[in-house]
Write a protein that holds these residues in place. Structure first.
Motif, PDB file in Angstrom:
ATOM      1  N   THR A 113       0.843  -1.197   0.000  1.00  0.00           N
ATOM      2  CA  THR A 113       0.000   0.000   0.000  1.00  0.00           C
ATOM      3  C   THR A 113       0.873   1.240   0.000  1.00  0.00           C
ATOM      4  O   THR A 113       1.986   1.234   0.512  1.00  0.00           O
ATOM      5  CB  THR A 113      -0.949   0.057   1.214  1.00  0.00           C
ATOM      6  N   GLU A 114       0.341   2.287  -0.577  1.00  0.00           N
ATOM      7  CA  GLU A 114       1.041   3.571  -0.585  1.00  0.00           C
ATOM      8  C   GLU A 114       0.862   4.290   0.745  1.00  0.00           C
ATOM      9  O   GLU A 114       1.592   5.209   1.069  1.00  0.00           O
ATOM     10  CB  GLU A 114       0.501   4.448  -1.724  1.00  0.00           C
ATOM     11  N   ASP A 115      -0.153   3.884   1.506  1.00  0.00           N
ATOM     12  CA  ASP A 115      -0.485   4.543   2.768  1.00  0.00           C
ATOM     13  C   ASP A 115       0.380   3.961   3.881  1.00  0.00           C
ATOM     14  O   ASP A 115      -0.069   3.181   4.699  1.00  0.00           O
ATOM     15  CB  ASP A 115      -1.977   4.334   3.060  1.00  0.00           C
ATOM     16  N   THR A 116       1.652   4.319   3.883  1.00  0.00           N
ATOM     17  CA  THR A 116       2.596   3.772   4.852  1.00  0.00           C
ATOM     18  C   THR A 116       2.639   4.652   6.097  1.00  0.00           C
ATOM     19  O   THR A 116       2.797   5.860   6.003  1.00  0.00           O
ATOM     20  CB  THR A 116       3.999   3.685   4.230  1.00  0.00           C
ATOM     21  N   HIS A 117       2.496   4.028   7.238  1.00  0.00           N
ATOM     22  CA  HIS A 117       2.580   4.733   8.512  1.00  0.00           C
ATOM     23  C   HIS A 117       4.018   4.649   9.009  1.00  0.00           C
ATOM     24  O   HIS A 117       4.480   3.590   9.397  1.00  0.00           O
ATOM     25  CB  HIS A 117       1.659   4.081   9.551  1.00  0.00           C
ATOM     26  N   LEU A 118       4.710   5.764   8.984  1.00  0.00           N
ATOM     27  CA  LEU A 118       6.089   5.763   9.461  1.00  0.00           C
ATOM     28  C   LEU A 118       6.150   5.825  10.977  1.00  0.00           C
ATOM     29  O   LEU A 118       7.098   5.339  11.577  1.00  0.00           O
ATOM     30  CB  LEU A 118       6.854   6.930   8.849  1.00  0.00           C
ATOM     31  N   LEU A 119       5.154   6.435  11.572  1.00  0.00           N
ATOM     32  CA  LEU A 119       5.097   6.546  13.022  1.00  0.00           C
ATOM     33  C   LEU A 119       3.867   5.802  13.511  1.00  0.00           C
ATOM     34  O   LEU A 119       2.865   5.702  12.814  1.00  0.00           O
ATOM     35  CB  LEU A 119       5.029   8.010  13.451  1.00  0.00           C
ATOM     36  N   GLY A 120       3.937   5.324  14.719  1.00  0.00           N
ATOM     37  CA  GLY A 120       2.812   4.594  15.289  1.00  0.00           C
ATOM     38  C   GLY A 120       2.102   5.397  16.344  1.00  0.00           C
ATOM     39  O   GLY A 120       2.045   6.627  16.295  1.00  0.00           O
ATOM     40  N   THR A 121       1.598   4.694  17.315  1.00  0.00           N
ATOM     41  CA  THR A 121       0.886   5.331  18.407  1.00  0.00           C
ATOM     42  C   THR A 121       1.854   6.145  19.257  1.00  0.00           C
ATOM     43  O   THR A 121       3.075   5.997  19.156  1.00  0.00           O
ATOM     44  CB  THR A 121       0.231   4.274  19.316  1.00  0.00           C
ATOM     45  N   VAL A 122       1.294   6.951  20.093  1.00  0.00           N
ATOM     46  CA  VAL A 122       2.092   7.672  21.078  1.00  0.00           C
ATOM     47  C   VAL A 122       2.808   6.616  21.926  1.00  0.00           C
ATOM     48  O   VAL A 122       2.174   5.651  22.373  1.00  0.00           O
ATOM     49  CB  VAL A 122       1.168   8.526  21.972  1.00  0.00           C
ATOM     50  N   PRO A 123       4.117   6.728  22.135  1.00  0.00           N
ATOM     51  CA  PRO A 123       4.782   5.747  22.995  1.00  0.00           C
ATOM     52  C   PRO A 123       4.151   5.745  24.390  1.00  0.00           C
ATOM     53  O   PRO A 123       3.801   6.795  24.925  1.00  0.00           O
ATOM     54  CB  PRO A 123       6.232   6.241  23.052  1.00  0.00           C
ATOM     55  N   ARG A 124       3.997   4.552  24.932  1.00  0.00           N
ATOM     56  CA  ARG A 124       3.378   4.417  26.250  1.00  0.00           C
ATOM     57  C   ARG A 124       4.297   3.618  27.158  1.00  0.00           C
ATOM     58  O   ARG A 124       5.122   2.837  26.701  1.00  0.00           O
ATOM     59  CB  ARG A 124       2.037   3.712  26.115  1.00  0.00           C
ATOM     60  N   ILE A 125       4.089   3.812  28.452  1.00  0.00           N
ATOM     61  CA  ILE A 125       4.854   3.084  29.451  1.00  0.00           C
ATOM     62  C   ILE A 125       3.887   2.648  30.544  1.00  0.00           C
ATOM     63  O   ILE A 125       2.983   3.400  30.916  1.00  0.00           O
ATOM     64  CB  ILE A 125       6.004   3.952  30.004  1.00  0.00           C
ATOM     65  N   ALA A 126       4.037   1.414  31.011  1.00  0.00           N
ATOM     66  CA  ALA A 126       3.146   0.894  32.056  1.00  0.00           C
ATOM     67  C   ALA A 126       3.934  -0.023  32.983  1.00  0.00           C
ATOM     68  O   ALA A 126       4.800  -0.786  32.530  1.00  0.00           O
ATOM     69  CB  ALA A 126       2.000   0.113  31.425  1.00  0.00           C
ATOM     70  N   PRO A 127       3.627   0.027  34.271  1.00  0.00           N
ATOM     71  CA  PRO A 127       4.302  -0.876  35.212  1.00  0.00           C
ATOM     72  C   PRO A 127       3.818  -2.313  35.042  1.00  0.00           C
ATOM     73  O   PRO A 127       2.639  -2.552  34.770  1.00  0.00           O
ATOM     74  CB  PRO A 127       3.905  -0.320  36.583  1.00  0.00           C
ATOM     75  N   VAL A 128       4.724  -3.252  35.163  1.00  0.00           N
ATOM     76  CA  VAL A 128       4.402  -4.682  35.160  1.00  0.00           C
ATOM     77  C   VAL A 128       5.153  -5.308  36.325  1.00  0.00           C
ATOM     78  O   VAL A 128       6.130  -4.759  36.819  1.00  0.00           O
ATOM     79  CB  VAL A 128       4.761  -5.374  33.827  1.00  0.00           C
ATOM     80  N   SER A 129       4.697  -6.473  36.760  1.00  0.00           N
ATOM     81  CA  SER A 129       5.370  -7.115  37.887  1.00  0.00           C
ATOM     82  C   SER A 129       5.336  -8.624  37.720  1.00  0.00           C
ATOM     83  O   SER A 129       4.664  -9.148  36.847  1.00  0.00           O
ATOM     84  CB  SER A 129       4.696  -6.710  39.202  1.00  0.00           C
ATOM     85  N   GLY A 130       6.069  -9.294  38.564  1.00  0.00           N
ATOM     86  CA  GLY A 130       6.077 -10.748  38.549  1.00  0.00           C
ATOM     87  C   GLY A 130       6.826 -11.353  37.391  1.00  0.00           C
ATOM     88  O   GLY A 130       6.637 -12.511  37.070  1.00  0.00           O
ATOM     89  N   GLY A 131       7.657 -10.584  36.719  1.00  0.00           N
ATOM     90  CA  GLY A 131       8.448 -11.116  35.619  1.00  0.00           C
ATOM     91  C   GLY A 131       7.675 -11.283  34.329  1.00  0.00           C
ATOM     92  O   GLY A 131       8.222 -11.710  33.334  1.00  0.00           O
ATOM     93  N   GLY A 132       6.378 -10.942  34.324  1.00  0.00           N
ATOM     94  CA  GLY A 132       5.576 -11.068  33.116  1.00  0.00           C
ATOM     95  C   GLY A 132       5.244  -9.724  32.525  1.00  0.00           C
ATOM     96  O   GLY A 132       5.694  -8.683  33.008  1.00  0.00           O
ATOM     97  N   LEU A 133       4.464  -9.748  31.461  1.00  0.00           N
ATOM     98  CA  LEU A 133       4.098  -8.516  30.776  1.00  0.00           C
ATOM     99  C   LEU A 133       2.709  -8.033  31.144  1.00  0.00           C
ATOM    100  O   LEU A 133       2.296  -6.972  30.712  1.00  0.00           O
ATOM    101  CB  LEU A 133       4.176  -8.727  29.261  1.00  0.00           C
ATOM    102  N   GLY A 134       1.990  -8.820  31.916  1.00  0.00           N
ATOM    103  CA  GLY A 134       0.613  -8.467  32.215  1.00  0.00           C
ATOM    104  C   GLY A 134       0.463  -7.658  33.481  1.00  0.00           C
ATOM    105  O   GLY A 134       1.187  -7.856  34.453  1.00  0.00           O
ATOM    106  N   SER A 135      -0.442  -6.726  33.443  1.00  0.00           N
ATOM    107  CA  SER A 135      -0.874  -5.959  34.600  1.00  0.00           C
ATOM    108  C   SER A 135      -2.084  -5.150  34.147  1.00  0.00           C
ATOM    109  O   SER A 135      -2.243  -4.908  32.953  1.00  0.00           O
ATOM    110  CB  SER A 135       0.228  -5.019  35.108  1.00  0.00           C
ATOM    111  N   PRO A 136      -2.932  -4.746  35.081  1.00  0.00           N
ATOM    112  CA  PRO A 136      -4.052  -3.893  34.673  1.00  0.00           C
ATOM    113  C   PRO A 136      -3.572  -2.611  33.977  1.00  0.00           C
ATOM    114  O   PRO A 136      -4.174  -2.168  33.005  1.00  0.00           O
ATOM    115  CB  PRO A 136      -4.768  -3.585  35.987  1.00  0.00           C
ATOM    116  N   ALA A 137      -2.467  -2.034  34.450  1.00  0.00           N
ATOM    117  CA  ALA A 137      -1.942  -0.812  33.827  1.00  0.00           C
ATOM    118  C   ALA A 137      -1.431  -1.090  32.414  1.00  0.00           C
ATOM    119  O   ALA A 137      -1.635  -0.285  31.499  1.00  0.00           O
ATOM    120  CB  ALA A 137      -0.835  -0.215  34.686  1.00  0.00           C
TER     121      ALA A 137
END
Length: 161
Positions: A113-137
């Motif tokens: 496609t010609e409609d190329t997105h060079l940038l994505g969403t606003v970068p986000r940061i969220a706390p995680v715990s327990g060695g995994g990637l999941g958390s409500p945040a």
């Protein structure tokens, strides 16, 4: 009166343009999630798979097409009818606190496609715990990024705000 009519005439096209989905999504038949997670001293493949599965689960809610986790390792290998969600993330020690933070961005990509997105969403940061990637945040941050990215989740969609 005339100025009001002129203002309405100018506002209507802008509103219509804002509601028009990107050409990336025109004729799309599936969504494929590709993830790369960088985390010093951790298994990036396992973390990437875990994040892809979480994003896939969240993106599939209310989706008008199938959503799957990519296995090819490259969005360039996906069919031209697929929109790839490229998730680039880093898992880092939380500054000045216990635990870790997940920093990420998501951008759509569609081969051919010609409609190329060079940038994505606003970068986000969220706390995680327990060695995994999941958390409500983390889920809330992923949901917000998907709301920015997926046309069925934008204003007027099932999760529209």
């Amino acid at each position: 009166m005339r100025a009001g009519a002129l203002a309405l005439g100018l506002a209507a096209p802008a509103a219509a343009l804002a509601a028009t989905p990107s050409l990336t999504w025109s004729g799309a038949e599936e969504v494929v999630v590709h993830c790369t997670v960088q985390a010093p001293g951790r298994d990036p493949v396992a973390l990437s798979r875990a994040l892809c599965e979480r994003v896939r689960t969240l993106a599939a809610q209310g989706a008008p097409m199938p959503v799957r986790a990519g296995v090819s390792g490259s969005p360039m290998l996906e069919p031209a009818t697929a929109v790839s969600l490229i998730v680039h993330a880093g898992l880092h020690p939380a500054p000045g606190a216990a635990g870790e933070v997940l920093a990420f961005t998501i951008r759509p990509f569609r081969r051919g496609t010609e409609d190329t997105h060079l940038l994505g969403t606003v970068p986000r940061i969220a706390p995680v715990s327990g060695g995994g990637l999941g958390s409500p945040a983390a889920d809330a941050a992923l949901e917000a990024a998907l709301d920015e990215t997926l046309p069925w989740r934008t204003a007027g969609g099932p999760r529209g705000r």
